[in-house]
Every structure is written in structure tokens, then in C-alpha cells.
Design a protein around this motif. Structure first.
Motif, PDB file in Angstrom:
ATOM      1  N   MET A 551       0.833  -1.131  -0.050  1.00  0.00           N
ATOM      2  CA  MET A 551       0.051   0.029  -0.075  1.00  0.00           C
ATOM      3  C   MET A 551       0.947   1.310  -0.077  1.00  0.00           C
ATOM      4  N   ARG A 552       0.904   1.825  -1.110  1.00  0.00           N
ATOM      5  CA  ARG A 552       1.764   3.137  -1.411  1.00  0.00           C
ATOM      6  C   ARG A 552       1.028   4.410  -1.329  1.00  0.00           C
ATOM      7  N   VAL A 558      -0.142   9.675  -8.585  1.00  0.00           N
ATOM      8  CA  VAL A 558      -1.239  10.876  -9.121  1.00  0.00           C
ATOM      9  C   VAL A 558      -0.937  12.164  -8.414  1.00  0.00           C
ATOM     10  N   THR A 559      -1.498  13.093  -9.086  1.00  0.00           N
ATOM     11  CA  THR A 559      -1.674  14.573  -8.297  1.00  0.00           C
ATOM     12  C   THR A 559      -2.543  14.658  -7.265  1.00  0.00           C
ATOM     13  N   GLU A 568      -5.687   6.253 -14.878  1.00  0.00           N
ATOM     14  CA  GLU A 568      -4.447   6.937 -14.607  1.00  0.00           C
ATOM     15  C   GLU A 568      -3.656   6.231 -13.687  1.00  0.00           C
ATOM     16  N   VAL A 569      -4.260   5.971 -12.587  1.00  0.00           N
ATOM     17  CA  VAL A 569      -3.491   5.270 -11.420  1.00  0.00           C
ATOM     18  C   VAL A 569      -3.007   3.855 -11.861  1.00  0.00           C
ATOM     19  N   ALA A 570      -3.533   3.087 -12.741  1.00  0.00           N
ATOM     20  CA  ALA A 570      -3.376   1.849 -13.335  1.00  0.00           C
ATOM     21  C   ALA A 570      -1.841   1.926 -14.359  1.00  0.00           C
ATOM     22  N   ALA A 607     -13.957   5.368 -13.623  1.00  0.00           N
ATOM     23  CA  ALA A 607     -14.690   6.126 -12.575  1.00  0.00           C
ATOM     24  C   ALA A 607     -13.619   7.273 -12.075  1.00  0.00           C
ATOM     25  N   ALA A 608     -14.309   8.421 -11.834  1.00  0.00           N
ATOM     26  CA  ALA A 608     -13.639   9.749 -11.312  1.00  0.00           C
ATOM     27  C   ALA A 608     -13.184   9.645 -10.057  1.00  0.00           C
ATOM     28  N   VAL A 609     -12.095   9.930  -9.538  1.00  0.00           N
ATOM     29  CA  VAL A 609     -11.709   9.972  -8.280  1.00  0.00           C
ATOM     30  C   VAL A 609     -10.758  11.143  -7.662  1.00  0.00           C
ATOM     31  N   ARG A 610     -10.630  11.455  -6.590  1.00  0.00           N
ATOM     32  CA  ARG A 610      -9.701  12.585  -6.055  1.00  0.00           C
ATOM     33  C   ARG A 610      -8.944  12.145  -5.061  1.00  0.00           C
ATOM     34  N   TYR A 611      -7.946  11.954  -5.115  1.00  0.00           N
ATOM     35  CA  TYR A 611      -7.100  11.436  -4.065  1.00  0.00           C
ATOM     36  C   TYR A 611      -6.447  12.534  -3.129  1.00  0.00           C
TER      37      TYR A 611
END
Length: 622
Positions: A551-552, A558-559, A568-570, A607-611
Motif C-alpha cells: 500500500m503506497r 497521481v497529483t 491513470e493510477v493503473a 470512474a472519477a476519483v480525487r486522492y
């Protein structure tokens, strides 16, 4: 003649009924003949034939009230004698039938009748893990028609049925059938119809020679002279690693071994290094969430592994399986996919595995696996003791740097010799023993547990009942929580629980991870009975030499604070030589209320996601 009579009587109720029938026939025939030959008839009646006399005698034998209307003393006397004989015969018949029925019901209650089922799951032996195994199979069976689970153990059939009814309230569309017998005896095994089953689960019995019994059951199944020609799908639980080779020789490719103690120990050690990791393993093994499938996907032939990863939107490709069954997780992104390969995927269901990715051609910038971080010196504290402690110590020594210390704190009998017998894989780890009561505040405080990098709290289930062991664990965790609240130092705490029902109580202790040993073994057995490649997959995941679940920080991919997609993560993970399988969003709440919240396996790539800060990406990485 007496000897022949004794032999027929030994045949049971059927023979008695036969003798009573012969006696009845003789009496009725004799009475009918007397009435006919000597013209003994009721007053006012003419002579009757033998048939009529036979019928009159039969009716009075069966019903004594029939002679109430007879007239003529000769006829009355004959019929009275017939009726008296009939009373004794019918009474004896009723007694024989009652005894025979009771005997048959008692035989059925013992569970000795043969099961006539098809495509059923067989579970051999009984342990505390069986309830979770049944629950998981019930979930897996929801899409099947008339699913059946057949259990055989050396227990009373009614006792097994009562235990299951008490512990599992909803079996959905699955029916559970119990049989009492010895799972190591060929005749008893034949009662559950292994020749027509879908899969077999052999649980480790709660006896001293558990592994020997499991191996003997495998031997009886695989080498039965009357076995079916098709291979079995067997999942077997073993305790000792030394038993694995023998089980392999006996079962060959038909058996998958779940080394229970080794599995729990490895998950606990890896959970100390990756907080939240135990929840990831449970999610992968739970039929109620995403599962691991091995499916053929000939449409991907000619593409690279990296391109194949991006060809799925609702599934996560994590590896490939060769034609001879060799599993490779997180292979190089440039690896060419051939038509003989099967894909190892994480999906919610096999029906959701579709080539629905938005991008099938991606540029992979690197096949590098990253730079390995040199291991550092660590201090680890183990509170409690059970048979898995030596395995944990050995596994821990693989990861720590020179000068590391493992302190074992326990007060069980013969603990000194048990600690002295521990064999570690590396000289980097030194082991010391502190004999303390892990349920007392003063004893735990004397160890200064907050000075350690990580603390593992083991269940005392080798020396206590499951509930007593979990009670001791909860007390230790509450003491640790109180110490943490009074100090700013933060350490990783991983705890082992025996009964999953106590896990909810333990959430108040603010522990990083709970590893419920019975639950984890149950999930592994249930999944292995459905997936013939699962043992190889988890052997790779849990071995320090292969790709492991890590788990990084999300900012490595991503930003932070910007809208993006999991796709984009993949892609970013592939560029680092990793495969993304999910994420941990710290602001998400856990509906179940247990374990680390916000862990999501196999999110939809589009799917959209915000980290945000603190979020982590779950990846397969070396």
C-alpha cells in the motif's frame, strides 16, 4: 430346525413379521378347513365353502369385534379360538413393527444412510472454522440450482445439525446434510457420494494427529479402487509444513494445500509492515466481494501484459497462468500474451469479466521493478503465545535488518524451551523472552511496549478455549490503548482473534489490523474448493521472493487534490513495474464498522476519483 429358526430370527424385524404371517396363515387356513369340512356354520345358514370359511377366520383374526354377531355355539367356539390367536398375533405384530420403526429411526438419526446427491460440496471433519466455511459456500451457491453441502465428521448427526442451526441463521437456497462417520475409512467416505461431488474440503480435526488424519482422508479419496475417473477438486487444511510434501505425494494435482498456521503467520507479519493489509486479504478471499478468477481470454493474444491490463474496466488483471498451471503475478509489462495463457483477474463475479477497457494500447515507459529499500533494524514485541509464534518469528527475520530484536512476552507452560527451539531464517533477528502475564497492566507496562516499532498480540488458543483466549487478547489490547492515549508515540499493532464474533468488540481498542485466524483459514478453504489455482496464487502473494501486496502513498502515482480516474493510477503503476488492484481512501467510512475503512478492491477504471493526503494505492509489487 432350531438352528435354522435362530438364523432367520437374527435377520431382524422382517423375519419376525414373516414368521407371524406364516403362523397367521396356518391358523386361518386350519379354521377355514374345520368350518368347511365339519359344516360348522352359524345358526340358520347353509354349508359354507372353504373360501368363505377362510375369509370369516381372516376377518376375526384382524378384528376381534367381528365375532360379536356370530350365532351357533360350534361356530362361536371355532371363531373365538381364531380371534384369541389373532389378538396375540396382531399384538406381537404391532410390537415388532414399533420396534423395527424405532430401530430404523435410530439408524437414520445416527447418519449412516448413503447420500444420493450430485454436484455437492463435501466437508470432512469438524472444527470451529466450519461455520465460516459453510457461510462462504452458501454465498457462492446463491446462483446455483438446489445446492447441497454434505458434512461428515465423528460427531452425532443431530448434534451437528443443532450446532449449524444455532450458529448459521440463514442458509439461503443451500441445504446442509450431515452424516456421522470416520473420514479416514473408505466405507464411511462412500456414504457421502464423493464420486458425484463438485468439490471436497478436508478440515483439520481438533486432535493431536490432525495432519495424519487429513492425509489419510486424501489417500482414501484419491486411491479408492472404485473412484471416479475425473480428478477431484480437493482443498485440505494442514498445520505442519513438514506434512505438505507427503500430502503432495498422496494427492498429486488433485489437492490444494492450505497450510493454516503458515497462512496466518505470514498475513500477520505482512500486516505489521502494511497497515490495513489484513482487510485486503479478507476482501480477496470473501465470496461476498471481489474474488480471484483464472479465465481464458484468447482475444488478448498478441498484446503485451501492460496492454491487457488496460483492456479491462470493471476487472483487474494481476497475472497470467501458463498451460501447465504455472502462475505468474505481476509479470513484466512487455510480456507477450499467447492464446495458451489464462488470465488471473480480480472481479466481482465471473460474469463481469469483460474486455471493456477504454484504452487497449498504452505506452509502458519502464519494466523496472523499482529500487529495493535496504532492510532496517527493527524492534518487535509479541504478546502471547501459540503454535504460530515460531513461524511468525521465522517469517519476520526475512524482512528485518541487522541488529533487530524480537521480544516474546508470555507465561504459558514450557515457554522457555519453546522459544529456545525457534529457528529463524536470518541472523539479523535476535530473540529474547520475558515471562509476564499479558493480561496484567503492570506486566505489560514493564515491557515499555511503545518503544517497539510494532506489537503483535497472539491468541492463547493453544492453552485456552476460543472465548477465553479472545478475552485475554481484548484485555491486552485495552491496556495498550490506554498506554497509547497517554503517550504521543505511535506504533503498529496487529492482533489475532479466534472468533470473528469478538472482532466487533475489539474495534474499541484502535488496533491497526485484526487477523481472525479461523475466519482467514475458512475463507481460504472455501475459495480453494472453487478455484484450482488459488494455492499457487497466494503462495506467490505471501512469499517474500515474489510479488506482494503493498500500500503506497497516492502521491507516488497521481497529483493529490485533482480529479482523475483510476485508469491513470493503473497506467502509473505499470510504469513503475507494479499492478494496481485498489486503493485506500482515508475519508471513506466502513459500513461494516470493523477493520480499516475505505479499502476498495478492483475499482472501476473509468470512474472519477480525487486522492487526498493519506490516501494509498494498493498494488502488487516486488
Amino acid at each position: 430346525m432350531r438352528y435354522e429358526f435362530d438364523k432367520t430370527m437374527a435377520a431382524g424385524p422382517i423375519a419376525l413379521i414373516g414368521w407371524l404371517g406364516l403362523i397367521s396363515l396356518a391358523i386361518i387356513t386350519l379354521a377355514g378347513a374345520i368350518v368347511s369340512l365339519f359344516s360348522i356354520v352359524p345358526e340358520g345358514d347353509e354349508d359354507i365353502s372353504f373360501i368363505e370359511g377362510f375369509w370369516a377366520s381372516l376377518m376375526r383374526t384382524l378384528d376381534s369385534g367381528t365375532m360379536g354377531g356370530d350365532a351357533g355355539w360350534g361356530f362361536r367356539i371355532v371363531m373365538l379360538l381364531v380371534t384369541l390367536a389373532g389378538i396375540f398375533i396382531v399384538s406381537a405384530l404391532i410390537g415388532v413393527l414399533s420396534t423395527g420403526l424405532d430401530s430404523k429411526l435410530e439408524e437414520l438419526s445416527k447418519g449412516k444412510s448413503k447420500v444420493l446427491e450430485n454436484d455437492h460440496t463435501i466437508i470432512f471433519n469438524w472444527s470451529e472454522s466450519i461455520y465460516d466455511v459453510i457461510r462462504e459456500i452458501v454465498i457462492a451457491n446463491e446462483s446455483r440450482r438446489k445446492p447441497r453441502i454434505v458434512i461428515m465428521a465423528e460427531m452425532d448427526k443431530l448434534a451437528m445439525e443443532e450446532e449449524i442451526a444455532d450458529k448459521i441463521k440463514d442458509l439461503k437456497n443451500t441445504r446442509v446434510i450431515c452424516r456421522s462417520g470416520n473420514p479416514t475409512v473408505l466405507f464411511d467416505i462412500g456414504l457421502v457420494s464423493p464420486e458425484t461431488c463438485r468439490s471436497v474440503i478436508i478440515m483439520s480435526p481438533e486432535t493431536e494427529d490432525a495432519d495424519s488424519q487429513v492425509i489419510k482422508t486424501i489417500l482414501a479419496l484419491v486411491n479408492d479402487p472404485d473412484r471416479r475417473p475425473d480428478p477431484f477438486q480437493i482443498a485440505a487444511e494442514l498445520r505442519d509444513a513438514e506434512s505438505v510434501d507427503l500430502a503432495r505425494v498422496v494427492g498429486g494435482d488433485e489437492v490444494q494445500i492450505v497450510l493454516a498456521d503458515d497462512l496466518i503467520a505470514r498475513v500477520m507479519v505482512q500486516s505489521t509492515r502494511e497497515p490495513g493489509l489484513s482487510a485486503v486479504f479478507v476482501e480477496l478471499l470473501d465470496f461476498d466481494g471481489c474474488e480471484i478468477y483464472v479465465v481464458e481470454q484468447p482475444e488478448l493474444a498478441g498484446k503485451s501484459f501492460g496492454e491487457a491490463v488496460m483492456a479491462y474496466d470493471t476487472s483487474s488483471l494481476i497475472g497470467v497462468c501458463s498451460a501447465d498451471g504455472v502462475v505468474s503475478l505481476n509479470p513484466p509489462s512487455s510480456l507477450p500474451i499467447t492464446s495458451q495463457m489464462s488470465m488471473v483477474l480480480i472481479a466481482e463475479d465471473d460474469s463481469t469479466i469483460l474486455l471493456d477497457g477504454k484504452a487497449t494500447n498504452v505506452a509502458i515507459s519502464s519494466d523496472g521493478k523499482g529500487t529495493a529499500t535496504p532492510p532496517k533494524s527493527e524492534r518487535t514485541l509479541i504478546l502471547g503465545w501459540n503454535r504460530r509464534a515460531p513461524i511468525i518469528a521465522s517469517e519476520l527475520s526475512r524482512y528485518v535488518g541487522p541488529g533487530s530484536l524480537l521480544t516474546i512476552a508470555a507465561d504459558v507452560p514450557e515457554i522457555e524451551q519453546a522459544v529456545a527451539d525457534i529457528i529463524v531464517e536470518s541472523s539479523n533477528l535476535k530473540i529474547e523472552l520475558q515471562k509476564v502475564n499479558t493480561g496484567r497492566w503492570a506486566d505489560i507496562s514493564s515491557l515499555d511496549p511503545l518503544s517497539y516499532d510494532q506489537v503483535l498480540v497472539l491468541a492463547h488458543n493453544d492453552h485456552m478455549s476460543a472465548q477465553a483466549a479472545d478475552t485475554r487478547t481484548l484485555v491486552s489490547l485495552l491496556h495498550l490503548r490506554k498506554m497509547k492515549e497517554a503517550d504521543d508515540r505511535n506504533i503498529s499493532i496487529v492482533s489475532e482473534m479466534v472468533d470473528v464474533r469478538n472482532r466487533t468488540l475489539a474495534t474499541v481498542t484502535n488496533v491497526n489490523d485484526f487477523v481472525v485466524s479461523n475466519k482467514l483459514v475458512s475463507l481460504m478453504l472455501a475459495q480453494a474448493s472453487e478455484n484450482e489455482h488459488l494455492e499457487a496464487i497466494f503462495k506467490d502473494l505471501l512469499d517474500d521472493g515474489g510479488s506482494e501486496i503493498s500500500m503506497r502513498p497516492a502521491e507516488n502515482y497521481v497529483t493529490l487534490g485533482q480529479d482523475t480516474t483510476y485508469q491513470e493510477v493503473a497506467q502509473a503503476a505499470l510504469a513503475r513495474g507494479e499492478v494496481a488492484i485498489g486503493h485506500h481512501l482515508v475519508n471513506e467510512t466502513d459500513a461494516a464498522g470493523i477493520g480499516p475503512s475505505g479499502i476498495i478492491i478492483n475499482p472501476i477504471k473509468s470512474a472519477a476519483v480525487r486522492y487526498n493526503a493519506g490516501d494509498r494505492i494498493i498494488v502488487l509489487a516486488e
